[in-house]
Motif scaffolding. Structure first.
Motif, PDB file in Angstrom:
ATOM      1  N   SER A 153      75.119  86.353 -53.157  1.00 46.32           N
ATOM      2  CA  SER A 153      74.629  86.587 -51.793  1.00 46.32           C
ATOM      3  C   SER A 153      73.455  87.558 -51.784  1.00 46.32           C
ATOM      4  O   SER A 153      72.507  87.401 -51.016  1.00 46.32           O
ATOM      5  CB  SER A 153      75.760  87.131 -50.915  1.00 46.32           C
ATOM      6  OG  SER A 153      76.776  86.173 -50.758  1.00 46.32           O
ATOM      7  N   LYS A 174      70.428  85.726 -52.694  1.00 45.74           N
ATOM      8  CA  LYS A 174      70.018  84.889 -51.564  1.00 45.74           C
ATOM      9  C   LYS A 174      69.303  85.715 -50.499  1.00 45.74           C
ATOM     10  O   LYS A 174      68.432  85.220 -49.778  1.00 45.74           O
ATOM     11  CB  LYS A 174      71.246  84.197 -50.968  1.00 45.74           C
ATOM     12  CG  LYS A 174      70.908  83.146 -49.916  1.00 45.74           C
ATOM     13  CD  LYS A 174      72.156  82.569 -49.278  1.00 45.74           C
ATOM     14  CE  LYS A 174      72.920  81.702 -50.267  1.00 45.74           C
ATOM     15  NZ  LYS A 174      74.087  81.048 -49.623  1.00 45.74           N
ATOM     16  N   ASN A 176      69.317  85.506 -39.899  1.00 48.74           N
ATOM     17  CA  ASN A 176      70.777  85.627 -39.955  1.00 48.74           C
ATOM     18  C   ASN A 176      71.256  86.074 -38.581  1.00 48.74           C
ATOM     19  O   ASN A 176      71.090  87.225 -38.191  1.00 48.74           O
ATOM     20  CB  ASN A 176      71.188  86.653 -41.016  1.00 48.74           C
ATOM     21  CG  ASN A 176      72.668  86.968 -40.972  1.00 48.74           C
ATOM     22  OD1 ASN A 176      73.500  86.072 -41.015  1.00 48.74           O
ATOM     23  ND2 ASN A 176      73.004  88.258 -40.853  1.00 48.74           N
ATOM     24  N   MET A 193      66.956  75.898 -46.119  1.00 50.69           N
ATOM     25  CA  MET A 193      68.343  75.508 -45.835  1.00 50.69           C
ATOM     26  C   MET A 193      68.814  76.239 -44.586  1.00 50.69           C
ATOM     27  O   MET A 193      68.706  77.464 -44.503  1.00 50.69           O
ATOM     28  CB  MET A 193      69.258  75.844 -47.009  1.00 50.69           C
ATOM     29  CG  MET A 193      70.734  75.553 -46.764  1.00 50.69           C
ATOM     30  SD  MET A 193      71.082  73.773 -46.664  1.00 50.69           S
ATOM     31  CE  MET A 193      70.986  73.336 -48.411  1.00 50.69           C
ATOM     32  N   GLU A 215      72.156  76.938 -42.438  1.00 49.55           N
ATOM     33  CA  GLU A 215      73.613  76.875 -42.502  1.00 49.55           C
ATOM     34  C   GLU A 215      74.206  77.381 -41.197  1.00 49.55           C
ATOM     35  O   GLU A 215      73.664  78.294 -40.580  1.00 49.55           O
ATOM     36  CB  GLU A 215      74.154  77.739 -43.647  1.00 49.55           C
ATOM     37  CG  GLU A 215      73.713  77.323 -45.029  1.00 49.55           C
ATOM     38  CD  GLU A 215      74.312  78.232 -46.098  1.00 49.55           C
ATOM     39  OE1 GLU A 215      75.152  79.097 -45.741  1.00 49.55           O
ATOM     40  OE2 GLU A 215      73.945  78.099 -47.275  1.00 49.55           O
ATOM     41  N   LYS A 265      78.372  77.425 -38.975  1.00 56.58           N
ATOM     42  CA  LYS A 265      79.708  76.919 -38.725  1.00 56.58           C
ATOM     43  C   LYS A 265      79.777  76.422 -37.293  1.00 56.58           C
ATOM     44  O   LYS A 265      79.238  77.061 -36.387  1.00 56.58           O
ATOM     45  CB  LYS A 265      80.754  78.008 -38.943  1.00 56.58           C
ATOM     46  CG  LYS A 265      80.924  78.438 -40.389  1.00 56.58           C
ATOM     47  CD  LYS A 265      81.985  79.532 -40.491  1.00 56.58           C
ATOM     48  CE  LYS A 265      82.181  79.992 -41.925  1.00 56.58           C
ATOM     49  NZ  LYS A 265      83.196  81.081 -42.002  1.00 56.58           N
ATOM     50  N   LYS A 299      81.750  73.982 -41.821  1.00 56.63           N
ATOM     51  CA  LYS A 299      80.441  74.426 -42.292  1.00 56.63           C
ATOM     52  C   LYS A 299      79.474  73.245 -42.324  1.00 56.63           C
ATOM     53  O   LYS A 299      79.830  72.160 -42.796  1.00 56.63           O
ATOM     54  CB  LYS A 299      80.572  75.042 -43.689  1.00 56.63           C
ATOM     55  CG  LYS A 299      79.389  75.863 -44.140  1.00 56.63           C
ATOM     56  CD  LYS A 299      79.332  77.207 -43.428  1.00 56.63           C
ATOM     57  CE  LYS A 299      78.208  78.078 -43.975  1.00 56.63           C
ATOM     58  NZ  LYS A 299      78.629  78.931 -45.093  1.00 56.63           N
ATOM     59  N   HIS A 300      78.247  73.475 -41.797  1.00 58.87           N
ATOM     60  CA  HIS A 300      77.212  72.444 -41.806  1.00 58.87           C
ATOM     61  C   HIS A 300      75.996  72.981 -42.551  1.00 58.87           C
ATOM     62  O   HIS A 300      75.610  74.145 -42.394  1.00 58.87           O
ATOM     63  CB  HIS A 300      76.800  72.078 -40.372  1.00 58.87           C
ATOM     64  CG  HIS A 300      77.855  71.340 -39.614  1.00 58.87           C
ATOM     65  ND1 HIS A 300      77.784  69.999 -39.336  1.00 58.87           N
ATOM     66  CD2 HIS A 300      79.038  71.761 -39.080  1.00 58.87           C
ATOM     67  CE1 HIS A 300      78.841  69.626 -38.659  1.00 58.87           C
ATOM     68  NE2 HIS A 300      79.629  70.689 -38.483  1.00 58.87           N
ATOM     69  N   TYR A 301      75.369  72.077 -43.354  1.00 60.18           N
ATOM     70  CA  TYR A 301      74.172  72.435 -44.118  1.00 60.18           C
ATOM     71  C   TYR A 301      73.058  71.455 -43.758  1.00 60.18           C
ATOM     72  O   TYR A 301      73.264  70.232 -43.778  1.00 60.18           O
ATOM     73  CB  TYR A 301      74.450  72.364 -45.616  1.00 60.18           C
ATOM     74  CG  TYR A 301      75.537  73.297 -46.093  1.00 60.18           C
ATOM     75  CD1 TYR A 301      75.236  74.570 -46.554  1.00 60.18           C
ATOM     76  CD2 TYR A 301      76.881  72.889 -46.090  1.00 60.18           C
ATOM     77  CE1 TYR A 301      76.241  75.425 -46.997  1.00 60.18           C
ATOM     78  CE2 TYR A 301      77.883  73.735 -46.519  1.00 60.18           C
ATOM     79  CZ  TYR A 301      77.555  75.010 -46.982  1.00 60.18           C
ATOM     80  OH  TYR A 301      78.540  75.845 -47.409  1.00 60.18           O
ATOM     81  N   GLU A 326      69.071  70.663 -44.776  1.00 56.50           N
ATOM     82  CA  GLU A 326      67.934  70.963 -45.651  1.00 56.50           C
ATOM     83  C   GLU A 326      66.692  70.255 -45.105  1.00 56.50           C
ATOM     84  O   GLU A 326      66.761  69.098 -44.675  1.00 56.50           O
ATOM     85  CB  GLU A 326      68.247  70.479 -47.061  1.00 56.50           C
ATOM     86  CG  GLU A 326      67.220  70.880 -48.097  1.00 56.50           C
ATOM     87  CD  GLU A 326      67.618  70.441 -49.493  1.00 56.50           C
ATOM     88  OE1 GLU A 326      66.798  69.779 -50.157  1.00 56.50           O
ATOM     89  OE2 GLU A 326      68.766  70.744 -49.905  1.00 56.50           O
ATOM     90  N   ASP A 343      77.921  82.114 -37.738  1.00 54.23           N
ATOM     91  CA  ASP A 343      77.346  82.311 -39.079  1.00 54.23           C
ATOM     92  C   ASP A 343      76.076  81.480 -39.293  1.00 54.23           C
ATOM     93  O   ASP A 343      75.932  80.774 -40.290  1.00 54.23           O
ATOM     94  CB  ASP A 343      78.372  81.966 -40.161  1.00 54.23           C
ATOM     95  CG  ASP A 343      79.570  82.906 -40.128  1.00 54.23           C
ATOM     96  OD1 ASP A 343      79.440  83.985 -39.538  1.00 54.23           O
ATOM     97  OD2 ASP A 343      80.615  82.550 -40.685  1.00 54.23           O
TER      98      ASP A 343
END
Length: 1016
Positions: A861, A864, A871, A933, A935, A937, A975-977, A979, A1009
């Motif tokens: 993390s 990252k 965020n 990316m 990300e 939830k 969780k969803h991603y 790109e 998140d």
């Protein structure tokens, strides 16, 4: 022989006295005429040179008095009160009560200057001819200022010609600061309300001189001048001055007392006023059309016509003088009544004659919304209304509407909500629109719009019918004979306007300051220095907008009592003159004129900051001095001729010389500081230091010079070698700290100085000291969002540094300080009238601190983190709008968008309406042609797969960088991603995430998140 020699010496001395007096009067004339042209002497650039000229003249004045054996300094009770104003501005400096030393010194110098001009006029002007000349100079200066304002409205063509002529002289770089701002004439005074107050006093003076002079030619000139003054006065659009005008004018007429003088004043000013009212619609039309020739034709033509018509008035005045006063009073009363009724009828007529609203776009014109609106009050809530109208329109393309009608509701809190809107396509040639007022509707705003190229609309004969009582109201958007802007300003005269409510807050906050500094006050500039600590909400105003309250703040209750004594003695002097001089005479006319002009300036200063401009204050003190010249015989004056009183004059001269020396030093400091700034721009820092060192010696009171010098010392004394900072000049390094301390001592309530001090301390590695300065900055200005931004920046950097040094406990403490900022701001917002918000930069520090605090123990993390762009931190809604600060939402009529923050990381969105609602994050920076990316939830309960969408939007370049339709989510977090790669045409700093809830769904969606980071 000795007698002859003595006689020769006496004659020589008399010649010197006479020559001195001539020089003083000439200098006085210049000092009276030009101040309004120097931006009202509001800024040091113009004010300090004026001080130098004025105090130089003041020294000559004391020499003149000494040689003339006029040793009396105080001759009337008002003189003591005038001197008292100087004393009360001196006391906060002596007793170290000044909140800002430079501003306190500056205000003291201004009052010394006012008193100097007052004394020079009182003792140098010896006869009515000289007094009359002085008053003519004031009027001439005001007419010039009015013409400069008119020229500004015409595009400043004349100003540029004058500049080009003057600037031919070597070394001269003259600039006429004309002013026409937001449709209002401001002239070189540069503030419309102050200009209006100044012109009102000048108009009264011009009218009074019209009555006073026996020269018929001058009566005509004054009438033309009055027209120019009034025309400019109208187009300042100052509502307060407009309201004050009739009261001041009536007071002037009453003070004239003699019926012949009153009638003469009414007739001559009436001509100027009538022509002004006639010229107003044409002047407005020409200004809007940018018709320079038309503007000057109406101005010059109106003035010439006023001069011509005044000839007829002259004959009428002479004819009326044949009648007895008693008969004239009766006839005059009837005439005034008829005139008022006629004016009222004409105004009533004008207010009922409408001009159609015409909006259009030419075929070659780009699409763009043009709007005309009308606010209608007295609307009943929950009642149906029908809007009827006659309309003509044209749109060759049937798919493009020619007009749109919009009706918005306005409630008691001035919240606007749309009720209905419809285009000509929707209405299908129907010429009425029915709607229902909302539950809280008090007013409605009816708007008509035209948007597309090659379309046209013409609206007129609008009526609004109340279905509950069948009452019909005519709605006029535009008047045929009255400019829209004037109608709008008149309609806006009420106690609910922003300017009125703001002033009420200023006065409330002022009383808080006075409570803490009741006796001697906070010194000159006290309001500007202290108001940020006491604000009921965040505003930027360096003036209290009330002269009496401002003096109370700056000089305490002692100063207020002196000011009230000054005004009281002035009123007593006027009253005493009027009661002891019952026959009408020249002096009576002048006293009436001066009294009305002085009282108009004082009255308007009670609602604005007119007297903060030294030029306007000088005008006030000049008029008061003239008034004392006429009325001084009311008081028993002792003429001090004894030799021992020479020392008082000599002492006064020495004090004046000391003040002159101080002002010259301040001017030199200002010049050197400006030179230093130029050197900094040229990156010649060593030369800049030399200039700033001179500046701080010559002007030891200006804190900004010291803080700027401290920054230069700091930059030059510390160099980086091998990745470490090393002191290369110990003396400059130490002097930097000394300069900081001296600056803060001079301005202990300046939050920006503390911010600079913090930056310097941090750069030296003095972390604790820097943090104290940051806290102090917040303490003295708790509503400035940038102060919290600096705190967030510093604590975030401390946290990162400690993290790198593996001091995890210290890092956690620092990050928690950042996360505590929204908590502190929420508490502050509970106590103020309008909430403040975190800046986007502060939000970014909070988001990144939150990320590190939660993830610093995870190496992956942390890696990252270096690629982290965004965020989401949800629990930062400090302003109470239901969204994190720097986020915003949008919804149209029909949308029922509901947003709720669940916790620091989650937000719930619902929309049962039939129109979409949108939520947008703060803006951030994406780079072109990079892979990212996103990300998050998601959980929730939606009825349709097409209800919820996520977009990545760029304001520059291709708008939609990414789009995803979220299928019906589960009731548990998932969780969803996403790109995506950015396009090459985007620019950084213009991107944000957009969440669309398309409505027609009784369910909800929760998001948590949210994180965005770069992949490559």
């Amino acid at each position: 022989m000795p007698n002859v020699q003595k006689k020769t010496q006496i004659i020589a001395q008399l010649n010197i006295v006479s020559a001195l007096r001539t020089i003083i009067l000439t200098g006085l004339a210049i000092l009276i005429f030009y101040p309004p042209y120097a931006r009202g002497l509001y800024f040091d650039k113009e004010l300090l040179p004026f001080h130098i000229m004025s105090f130089s003249l003041f020294i000559l004045f004391w020499i003149y008095k000494f040689l003339n054996k006029d040793y009396a300094v105080f001759k009337t009770p008002l003189d003591y009160a005038a001197a008292g104003m100087v004393v009360v501005y001196f006391l906060p400096i002596v007793f170290t009560q000044a909140a800002n030393m430079r501003m306190a010194v500056g205000e003291l110098l201004k009052y010394c200057n006012y008193f100097a001009i007052y004394l020079i006029i009182r003792d140098t002007v010896k006869n009515k001819k000289e007094l009359y000349t002085l008053l003519n100079i004031i009027v001439a200066s005001a007419v010039g200022i009015a013409l400069v304002g008119i020229d500004s409205a015409a595009g400043e063509k004349v100003a540029r010609v004058v500049e080009n002529i003057v600037n031919v002289l070597p070394g001269v770089n003259y600039k006429i600061f004309g002013g026409y701002t937001s449709g209002r004439i401001t002239s070189m005074i540069q503030y419309a309300n102050t200009l209006a107050s100044y012109l009102l006093a000048a108009f009264i003076l011009s009218t009074g001189l019209t009555v006073y002079t026996k020269n018929k030619f001058l009566k005509h000139i004054y009438t033309g001048a009055s027209f120019i003054l009034l025309l400019t006065f109208i187009f300042t659009y100052s509502r307060g001055a407009w309201l004050l005008f009739p009261a001041v004018y009536i007071l002037f007429i009453i003070l004239l007392r003699d019926v012949y003088h009153a009638i003469e004043g009414i007739l001559y000013s009436g001509i100027a006023g009538t022509l002004t009212l006639g010229a107003v619609p044409f002047f407005h039309k020409f200004v809007n059309a940018k018709d320079v020739a038309g503007i000057w034709k109406i101005t010059i033509g109106g003035a010439v016509l006023a001069v011509i018509l005044s000839f007829a008035i002259g004959f009428l005045v002479e004819f009326l003088k044949k009648f007895r006063r008693k008969h004239l009073v009766i006839a005059g009363t009837v005439f005034i009544a008829i005139t008022l009724i006629s004016i009222g009828s004409l105004i009533g007529f004008a207010l009922n004659i409408e001009k159609p609203v015409e909006l259009s776009h030419a075929q070659s014109e780009k699409d763009g919304t043009k709007t005309v609106g009308k606010v209608v009050d007295g609307i009943q809530s929950n009642v149906e209304y029908t809007l009827k109208y006659d309309i003509e329109f044209d749109s060759p393309d049937e798919k493009k509407w020619a007009y749109k009608l919009i009706i918005d509701s306005i409630n008691a809190e001035k919240k606007v909500q749309n009720i209905v809107e419809a285009t000509n396509i929707d209405l299908q040639n129907n010429k009425e629109l029915t709607f229902k007022a909302l539950e809280d509707t008090e007013k409605i705003n009816i708007k008509i719009q035209n948007h597309y190229a090659n379309t046209y609309v013409k609206l007129q004969n609008v009526t609004l019918t109340n279905h509950a009582n069948n009452q019909q109201k005519k709605v006029i958007f535009r008047y045929k004979y009255i400019p829209d802007t004037i109608v709008a300003r008149i309609n806006d005269i009420n106690t609910e306007t922003q300017s009125v409510t703001e002033r009420a807050v200023f006065y409330k906050d002022s009383l808080k300051i006075i409570k803490d500094r009741p006796v001697l006050g906070a010194g000159g500039g006290g309001w500007a220095a202290l108001n940020f600590m006491y604000q009921s909400y965040m505003y930027w105003s360096t003036q209290a907008h009330n002269y009496f309250i401002q003096v109370w703040i700056e000089t305490g209750t002692l100063g207020l009592l002196v000011l009230l004594s000054f005004v009281g003695l002035l009123l007593f002097t006027i009253y005493r003159f009027k009661t002891q001089n019952r026959e009408a005479g020249e002096n009576s006319i002048l006293v009436a004129t001066l009294a009305a002009a002085v009282l108009s300036l004082l009255a308007h200063s009670a609602i604005d900051f007119d007297l903060s401009l030294a030029a306007v204050s000088l005008m006030l003190w000049e008029l008061i001095a003239c008034l004392i010249l006429i009325t001084k015989d009311l008081f028993e004056i002792k003429h001090y001729t004894l030799k021992r009183y020479r020392y008082e004059i000599a002492g006064a001269g020495i004090v004046s010389a000391a003040i002159l020396f101080a002002v010259i030093s301040l001017q030199s400091g200002y010049a050197n500081a400006q030179a230093a700034v130029q050197k900094v721009k040229q990156n010649d820092l060593k030369s800049a230091v030399k200039y700033f060192e001179k500046a701080v010696k010559q002007d030891p009171f200006t804190a900004s010079y010291k803080i700027d010098l401290a920054k230069l010392y700091n930059n030059l004394s510390v160099k980086e070698k091998d990745g470490k900072k090393q002191v290369v000049n110990q003396e400059q390094f130490e002097n930097a700290e000394k300069m900081v301390q001296k600056a803060l001592k001079l301005e202990p309530y300046n939050s920006q100085l503390y911010a600079h001090a913090a930056s310097i301390a941090m750069g030296r590695g003095k972390i604790e000291e820097g943090l104290k300065y940051i806290d102090k900055a917040i303490q003295v200005q708790p509503l400035r969002a940038q102060n919290y931004q600096q705190k967030a920046d510093v604590y975030f950097q401390i946290g990162v540094n400690n993290l790198n040094a593996k001091k995890y406990n210290e890092a956690e403490k620092a990050f928690k300080e950042v996360l505590n900022i929204p908590v502190v701001m929420k508490e502050i917002n509970k106590k103020i009238l309008k909430p403040i918000s975190l800046t986007p930069e502060t939000m970014e520090y909070i988001e990144r601190s939150d990320w590190l605090l939660r993830n610093y123990k995870d190496p992956e993390s942390v890696r990252k983190f270096n690629r982290l762009v965004f965020n989401a931190y949800m629990d930062a809604d400090t302003n109470g709008d239901g969204l994190p600060d720097s986020w915003w939402s949008w919804k149209n009529k029909g949308s029922q968008l509901q947003i709720n923050i669940i916790n620091e990381n989650a937000i719930r969105i619902a929309n049962t309406g039939n129109v979409e609602g949108i939520v947008l994050t703060r803006k951030f920076s994406l780079q072109p042609q990079k892979k990212y990316m996103l990300e998050m939830k998601i959980k929730g309960e939606l009825e349709s797969d097409k209800t919820f969408e996520v977009f990545m939007i760029s304001e520059k370049g291709e708008q939609v960088q990414f789009r995803a339709n979220i299928l019906r989510p589960n009731l548990s977090w998932e969780k969803h991603y996403f790109e995506f790669i950015t396009t090459k045409d985007i620019k950084d700093g213009k991107q944000f995430i957009r969440f669309d809830h398309n409505g027609n769904d009784k369910g909800y969606v929760e998001i948590s998140d949210i994180m965005l980071y770069q992949l490559d």
